[in-house]
Design a protein around this motif. Sequence first.
Motif, PDB file in Angstrom:
ATOM      1  N   GLN A 267       0.725  -3.504   7.831  1.00 54.05           N
ATOM      2  CA  GLN A 267       0.496  -4.371   7.140  1.00 54.05           C
ATOM      3  C   GLN A 267       0.414  -5.785   8.724  1.00 54.05           C
ATOM      4  O   GLN A 267      -0.560  -6.078   8.832  1.00 54.05           O
ATOM      5  CB  GLN A 267       1.660  -4.852   6.293  1.00 54.05           C
ATOM      6  N   PRO A 313      -2.604  -7.209   0.997  1.00 51.94           N
ATOM      7  CA  PRO A 313      -2.896  -5.851   2.172  1.00 51.94           C
ATOM      8  C   PRO A 313      -3.395  -4.855   1.436  1.00 51.94           C
ATOM      9  O   PRO A 313      -3.133  -4.973   0.141  1.00 51.94           O
ATOM     10  CB  PRO A 313      -0.952  -5.903   1.697  1.00 51.94           C
ATOM     11  N   ALA A 316      -1.084   1.137   1.137  1.00 51.11           N
ATOM     12  CA  ALA A 316      -0.125   2.208   2.132  1.00 51.11           C
ATOM     13  C   ALA A 316      -0.830   3.251   2.326  1.00 51.11           C
ATOM     14  O   ALA A 316      -1.830   3.761   2.718  1.00 51.11           O
ATOM     15  CB  ALA A 316       1.085   2.289   1.228  1.00 51.11           C
TER      16      ALA A 316
ATOM     17  N   TRP B 266       9.521  -4.597   3.093  1.00 43.82           N
ATOM     18  CA  TRP B 266       9.199  -4.946   1.938  1.00 43.82           C
ATOM     19  C   TRP B 266       8.083  -4.219   0.643  1.00 43.82           C
ATOM     20  O   TRP B 266       8.628  -3.433  -0.161  1.00 43.82           O
ATOM     21  CB  TRP B 266       8.165  -6.716   1.679  1.00 43.82           C
ATOM     22  N   GLN B 267       7.283  -3.295   1.169  1.00 45.36           N
ATOM     23  CA  GLN B 267       6.008  -2.731   0.746  1.00 45.36           C
ATOM     24  C   GLN B 267       7.601  -1.336   0.341  1.00 45.36           C
ATOM     25  O   GLN B 267       6.675  -0.953  -0.983  1.00 45.36           O
ATOM     26  CB  GLN B 267       5.360  -3.017   1.336  1.00 45.36           C
ATOM     27  N   ARG B 271       8.390   0.613  -3.267  1.00 42.04           N
ATOM     28  CA  ARG B 271       8.409   1.689  -4.490  1.00 42.04           C
ATOM     29  C   ARG B 271       9.580   2.628  -3.964  1.00 42.04           C
ATOM     30  O   ARG B 271       9.354   3.137  -5.058  1.00 42.04           O
ATOM     31  CB  ARG B 271       7.985   2.611  -2.521  1.00 42.04           C
ATOM     32  N   ARG B 309       2.158   0.102  -6.198  1.00 45.03           N
ATOM     33  CA  ARG B 309       2.849  -0.453  -5.029  1.00 45.03           C
ATOM     34  C   ARG B 309       2.040   0.186  -4.136  1.00 45.03           C
ATOM     35  O   ARG B 309       2.579  -0.353  -2.499  1.00 45.03           O
ATOM     36  CB  ARG B 309       4.422  -0.227  -4.903  1.00 45.03           C
ATOM     37  N   HIS B 312      -2.185  -1.154  -3.671  1.00 44.68           N
ATOM     38  CA  HIS B 312      -2.032  -2.233  -4.075  1.00 44.68           C
ATOM     39  C   HIS B 312      -1.199  -3.304  -4.024  1.00 44.68           C
ATOM     40  O   HIS B 312       0.110  -3.445  -4.317  1.00 44.68           O
ATOM     41  CB  HIS B 312      -2.821  -2.608  -5.395  1.00 44.68           C
ATOM     42  N   PRO B 313      -0.414  -2.880  -2.894  1.00 45.49           N
ATOM     43  CA  PRO B 313       0.592  -3.508  -2.072  1.00 45.49           C
ATOM     44  C   PRO B 313       1.407  -4.600  -2.097  1.00 45.49           C
ATOM     45  O   PRO B 313      -0.089  -5.767  -2.579  1.00 45.49           O
ATOM     46  CB  PRO B 313       1.029  -3.104  -0.456  1.00 45.49           C
ATOM     47  N   ALA B 314       2.009  -5.547  -2.359  1.00 43.19           N
ATOM     48  CA  ALA B 314       2.245  -6.477  -2.365  1.00 43.19           C
ATOM     49  C   ALA B 314       2.250  -7.523  -1.966  1.00 43.19           C
ATOM     50  O   ALA B 314       1.449  -7.273  -0.742  1.00 43.19           O
ATOM     51  CB  ALA B 314       4.028  -7.363  -3.242  1.00 43.19           C
TER      52      ALA B 314
END
Lengths: 318, 318
Positions: A267, A313, A316, B266-267, B271, B309, B312-314
């Motif tokens: 990211q 973002p 993953a 964070w990501q 998870r 998560r 579709h990450p935060a």
Amino acid sequence: MAVFTPVSLDDLTQWLSQFPLGKALAIKGISSGIENSNFFIDTEAGEYVLTVFEKLSFEQLPFYLELMRHLAQRGVAVPAPIANADGSIINALHGKPAAIVSKLAGESQMSPGPVHCYAVGEMLAKMHLAARDFAIKQPNLRGLSWWRETAPVVLPFLPEEIQQLLRAELQFQEDFAETETFNNLPNGPVHADLFRNNVMFDGDRLTGFFDFYFAGCDTWLFDLAVTVNDWCIDVHTGGLDETRVAAMLDGYRSVQPFSIDEQLAWQPMLRAAALRFWLSRLYDFYLPRPAEMLTPLDPTDFERILRQRIAHPAPALV
Amino acid sequence: MAVFTPVSLDDLTQWLSQFPLGKALAIKGISSGIENSNFFIDTEAGEYVLTVFEKLSFEQLPFYLELMRHLAQRGVAVPAPIANADGSIINALHGKPAAIVSKLAGESQMSPGPVHCYAVGEMLAKMHLAARDFAIKQPNLRGLSWWRETAPVVLPFLPEEIQQLLRAELQFQEDFAETETFNNLPNGPVHADLFRNNVMFDGDRLTGFFDFYFAGCDTWLFDLAVTVNDWCIDVHTGGLDETRVAAMLDGYRSVQPFSIDEQLAWQPMLRAAALRFWLSRLYDFYLPRPAEMLTPLDPTDFERILRQRIAHPAPALV
């Protein structure tokens, strides 16, 4: 490329005599791009591309042209530089360094689908691996140092809210660059400008990457992020198209799996790749140079992409 | 909590005589939760909460109860343990360790808005700071070691595709835990289970965090991720509600800004927080214990959250 240095057929005829390409038959300026003057040339030996370098020096150029030769020798589809009778691939034209390279078949795919994105990801990973033992070292000249120099130059042209975004992102990238995660990223020579117009396709078959004149040593992930930010987006919103992103990552991963540090850095790196082109477009927009055929690019495209990468973002990097 | 150990009013009357709370007037089992037996008790001194610990030992309990005392003394709104005539806060009941704590005013807010999320984020950061000098050390007993032990136990119950997700995520978390980014994360005593039903509100005023019996030393970011994964989601899809996420992060950041390593982590941490509860719910679902009033929780809720998560990450933790 925009043509900054005009070259006539007479100019070319005289200059071309040092190369084993026969007579010059035609020359035509290429309008895309913003850093060099490029031309298609027809010779008795076939079609080639002539580049007159507007900013890069005789000292800097071996990195780019030898890298192309290195990659071509290892089976990566890129233009091969043509040497003159003395074996030199860089020669003065109108007092500027210039080079002739082979012309790739096909054309740019400006509306890529997943099949094109997979092919680009796959060849990008092969290129990173093939470049690992390239001997000449040169940093990415549009990397963090350049961002630091350029931001203060463009900031005065921007409204306060946009200045804040630019300052905050530069600070974030400076902090990111000091982390162990960043330092652990695999790196080496990268293209660093692999937009759709720098790749050729013959139908769905990828025929080559070209325009290596922004190449430098940087993280592989930065190269991939630059590429995703151009190939895999909805051009209206700057948002990511998840199908194309997944295809490009699948292609890359099929050659070289992602490390845990690359997964953590994904990211931030997509943001870094957006920042880099936002800054150069701001610079070219607010401090333009004289040129023939120059088409200015809108800097807000990459401001929008940066905002998208912060708020939404990418999936993953698994 | 489900009631695993029944306690009658007669039982309580006798046991309560050692505390300075007067006579027992009433006792009522509490159905929520899955690890301890909890009761509301009315005494001549007021209302309290009695917990009989089903799994935690006399040796483990001081960490939790002294942590609550430590936090309460520093102005963090949590239940305060009540000491008996000997000064002891942990005493046997039906042969199991038990404790009485003060009862928080208000009720759980099961449909939180941004104002509640901001308040929770703010108090969570205050709690992390207040707990930094707590002397007793105990790891999060539902951390990576427990995930490693538990995954092989539940895997045989799952279809192959879901096994692959679980294995891949566990591998990712093991790799993540070995990075410098992970090791640089601020850590200390955390709640580790701050779901909506473990927080009280009186209207929009936060009156306290409770149920510290999963607390342990872990990263602050893990605690925040657990909390976001419960408070800030669309419960139907497991997707994040960006307005509530932003409010909770704003609340936290108003007390303690995020480090660059926290931003990078964070990501993966969202998870990790999903994986932790997916695993415990799988365990409780496929290997249930006998209990009165037990309401089994659906493990697929957290499988869904984990998938969300990844795909579709935060928004970035800026």
